[in-house]
Design an enzyme around this catalytic site. Structure first.
Site, PDB file in Angstrom:
ATOM      1  N   GLY A 111       9.145  68.635  71.610  1.00  0.00           N
ATOM      2  CA  GLY A 111       8.355  67.438  71.925  1.00  0.00           C
ATOM      3  C   GLY A 111       7.533  66.956  70.755  1.00  0.00           C
ATOM      4  O   GLY A 111       6.470  66.362  70.933  1.00  0.00           O
ATOM      5  N   GLY A 113       8.784  64.991  68.237  1.00  0.00           N
ATOM      6  CA  GLY A 113       9.426  63.852  67.581  1.00  0.00           C
ATOM      7  C   GLY A 113      10.428  64.288  66.525  1.00  0.00           C
ATOM      8  O   GLY A 113      10.819  63.506  65.672  1.00  0.00           O
ATOM      9  N   LEU A 114      10.845  65.575  66.569  1.00  0.00           N
ATOM     10  CA  LEU A 114      11.799  66.085  65.582  1.00  0.00           C
ATOM     11  C   LEU A 114      13.160  66.338  66.218  1.00  0.00           C
ATOM     12  O   LEU A 114      14.008  67.008  65.654  1.00  0.00           O
ATOM     13  CB  LEU A 114      11.267  67.382  64.952  1.00  0.00           C
ATOM     14  CG  LEU A 114       9.935  67.249  64.230  1.00  0.00           C
ATOM     15  CD1 LEU A 114       9.463  68.615  63.730  1.00  0.00           C
ATOM     16  CD2 LEU A 114      10.037  66.278  63.064  1.00  0.00           C
ATOM     17  N   SER A 117      15.763  67.984  71.363  1.00  0.00           N
ATOM     18  CA  SER A 117      16.761  67.761  72.431  1.00  0.00           C
ATOM     19  C   SER A 117      18.159  67.622  71.841  1.00  0.00           C
ATOM     20  O   SER A 117      19.105  68.266  72.288  1.00  0.00           O
ATOM     21  CB  SER A 117      16.483  66.488  73.232  1.00  0.00           C
ATOM     22  OG  SER A 117      15.169  66.122  73.184  1.00  0.00           O
ATOM     23  N   GLU A 149      22.409  63.652  77.338  1.00  0.00           N
ATOM     24  CA  GLU A 149      20.987  63.250  77.411  1.00  0.00           C
ATOM     25  C   GLU A 149      20.809  62.136  78.458  1.00  0.00           C
ATOM     26  O   GLU A 149      19.885  62.162  79.262  1.00  0.00           O
ATOM     27  CB  GLU A 149      20.530  62.772  76.026  1.00  0.00           C
ATOM     28  CG  GLU A 149      19.102  62.313  75.963  1.00  0.00           C
ATOM     29  CD  GLU A 149      18.148  63.331  75.369  1.00  0.00           C
ATOM     30  OE1 GLU A 149      18.600  64.263  74.685  1.00  0.00           O
ATOM     31  OE2 GLU A 149      16.931  63.185  75.605  1.00  0.00           O
ATOM     32  N   ASP A 161      19.592  60.536  66.946  1.00  0.00           N
ATOM     33  CA  ASP A 161      19.231  61.953  66.827  1.00  0.00           C
ATOM     34  C   ASP A 161      20.463  62.845  66.769  1.00  0.00           C
ATOM     35  O   ASP A 161      20.553  63.766  65.953  1.00  0.00           O
ATOM     36  CB  ASP A 161      18.361  62.380  68.018  1.00  0.00           C
ATOM     37  CG  ASP A 161      17.066  61.604  68.071  1.00  0.00           C
ATOM     38  OD1 ASP A 161      16.761  60.904  67.089  1.00  0.00           O
ATOM     39  OD2 ASP A 161      16.367  61.690  69.091  1.00  0.00           O
ATOM     40  N   TYR A 211       9.773  55.428  77.382  1.00  0.00           N
ATOM     41  CA  TYR A 211      10.890  55.155  76.481  1.00  0.00           C
ATOM     42  C   TYR A 211      11.885  54.202  77.141  1.00  0.00           C
ATOM     43  O   TYR A 211      12.300  53.192  76.561  1.00  0.00           O
ATOM     44  CB  TYR A 211      11.581  56.477  76.121  1.00  0.00           C
ATOM     45  CG  TYR A 211      12.708  56.349  75.121  1.00  0.00           C
ATOM     46  CD1 TYR A 211      12.491  56.520  73.764  1.00  0.00           C
ATOM     47  CD2 TYR A 211      14.003  56.064  75.544  1.00  0.00           C
ATOM     48  CE1 TYR A 211      13.531  56.415  72.845  1.00  0.00           C
ATOM     49  CE2 TYR A 211      15.046  55.960  74.642  1.00  0.00           C
ATOM     50  CZ  TYR A 211      14.799  56.135  73.294  1.00  0.00           C
ATOM     51  OH  TYR A 211      15.837  56.027  72.392  1.00  0.00           O
TER      52      TYR A 211
END
Ligand code: GLA
Length: 374
Positions: A111, A113-114, A117, A149, A161, A211
């Site tokens: 969680g 932002g890297l 997931s 996802e 991502d 989001y």
């Protein structure tokens, strides 16, 4: 879980997190992004277990869980859905997967932002592809991980991502066109500057509505633009003039979202040019502009991220800073001169502690290669 005691992995996979230099929320608007994988990663140790369909997955620091390939369905536990979502998508493509055991270990903050997931999804997909010789291409692994996802985790994310996690190259960022999926690796030479990430420890949860709301607002803008320009299929092909023309039909919020996306897309292309010409001042300026857009027009920043970005502006030797990823906290990326990096980190940690009583987590990152076998 019983299998852990004498586990002999047949295969070990490293699946990296990513940073994004610029181009936030542009991916699902089919625009441009400029990400790269980083050394922080999730490691998957895998072995077949000689059963037809029994699978056991254990994540260090979490509970383990077991499931049957004939009964893959959503779980109430979010992290299990990353695994199950990938299995569900793979089983639609092939019947070659059989029972397996897996141990997962991570040094990628969650969680933050890297993109932990995508690292989970792509690592799982990549590992099963190797273990069972499924013959899936890298592009298929990226696409099925994105669908996992969407379908199991519930975030209507873009492709950035998963693409960055799998396709990155050491020392480079990827200039990815999210419409055509054409891409180019661009060398990231910021010498004598370093990329310093600061984890605000303010956690965002992409699966929450914010989001998906941003995505819907962009779609709302596009629908209105299409009434006059029916051939336009994404905000990526909309200009600022078109938005001005449609302004009285858009709510202020939708207008702001659309302006941000169009400007951000332009910034990605400017950034790619600035990097290839090594115009580092421009690199920094674009980062600050991007953060202002994220904060004021797209409204996905938070007081903690804004504080760090503002702090950096008064500091000689910092080129630029901005929040990365989906938003509402996570990490702030800074480009900092090597001569002041140590002092700067210390000053940020102290100032942040004083202001929010939170311990900032600070680490340097470098562009690394994508998902691979160790
Ligand atoms: C998350 C999503 C990505 C992208 C970013 C914002 O990381 O997974 O697809 O939209 O947010 O740029």
């Amino acid at each position: 879980m019983k299998f852990i005691e004498n586990f002999q992995p047949q295969l070990t996979i490293a699946s990296p997190g990513r940073i994004n230099l610029i181009g936030e929320h542009t991916d699902y608007n089919l625009g441009y992004v400029l990400p790269t994988a980083i050394a922080n990663k999730i490691v998957f140790k895998l072995a077949k277990n000689n059963s037809k369909s029994q699978c056991n997955v254990y994540s260090v620091g979490y509970e383990g869980f077991s499931f049957d390939l004939n009964a893959v369905c959503k779980s109430a536990s979010e992290w299990e859905n990353y695994v199950l979502g990938v299995l569900s998508e793979i089983l639609k493509l092939t019947n070659k997967v059989e029972g397996f055991d897996c141990i997962i270990e991570s040094n990628l903050p969650l969680g933050a932002g890297l993109s932990s997931s995508a690292a989970m999804e792509c690592g799982m997909a990549f590992g099963l592809n190797e273990l069972f010789d499924l013959g899936l291409s890298k592009n298929t692994i990226v696409a099925l991980s994105q669908r996992a996802e969407h379908n199991y985790v519930g975030t209507q994310c873009g492709i950035m991502d998963q693409f960055a996690s799998v396709m990155s190259k050491e020392g480079h960022v990827i200039l990815l066109d999210c419409k055509s999926l054409d891409y180019r690796h661009i060398p990231l030479d910021l010498q004598p500057y370093k990329i310093i990430m600061m984890n605000t420890k303010v956690s965002h949860n992409l699966a929450t509505s914010a989001y998906n709301t941003r995505k819907r607002e962009c779609e709302e803008g596009l629908t209105i633009i299409k009434t006059k320009w029916p051939k336009i299929n994404s905000l990526r092909d909309v200009t600022l003039d078109m938005i001005e023309d449609a302004k009285d039909k858009l709510t202020q919020t939708v207008y702001n979202r659309c302006c941000y996306i169009i400007n951000e897309n332009n910034r990605v292309l400017e950034m790619a040019k600035a990097l290839s010409e090594k115009k580092l001042k421009t690199v920094g300026k674009l980062l600050y502009e991007a953060h202002k857009g994220l904060s004021e027009r797209y409204e996905v920043s938070c007081v903690e991220s804004d504080f760090l970005v503002d702090f950096s502006k008064n500091y000689d030797g910092v080129l630029g800073a901005r929040q990365v990823g989906g938003g509402f906290g996570g990490c702030v990326l800074h480009i900092v001169h090597e001569n002041i990096a140590t002092k700067y980190k210390q000053d940020c940690i102290e100032a942040y502690k004083k202001k929010f009583n939170l311990d900032l987590e600070v680490f340097e990152v470098k562009p690394t290669g994508g998902t691979h076998i160790i």
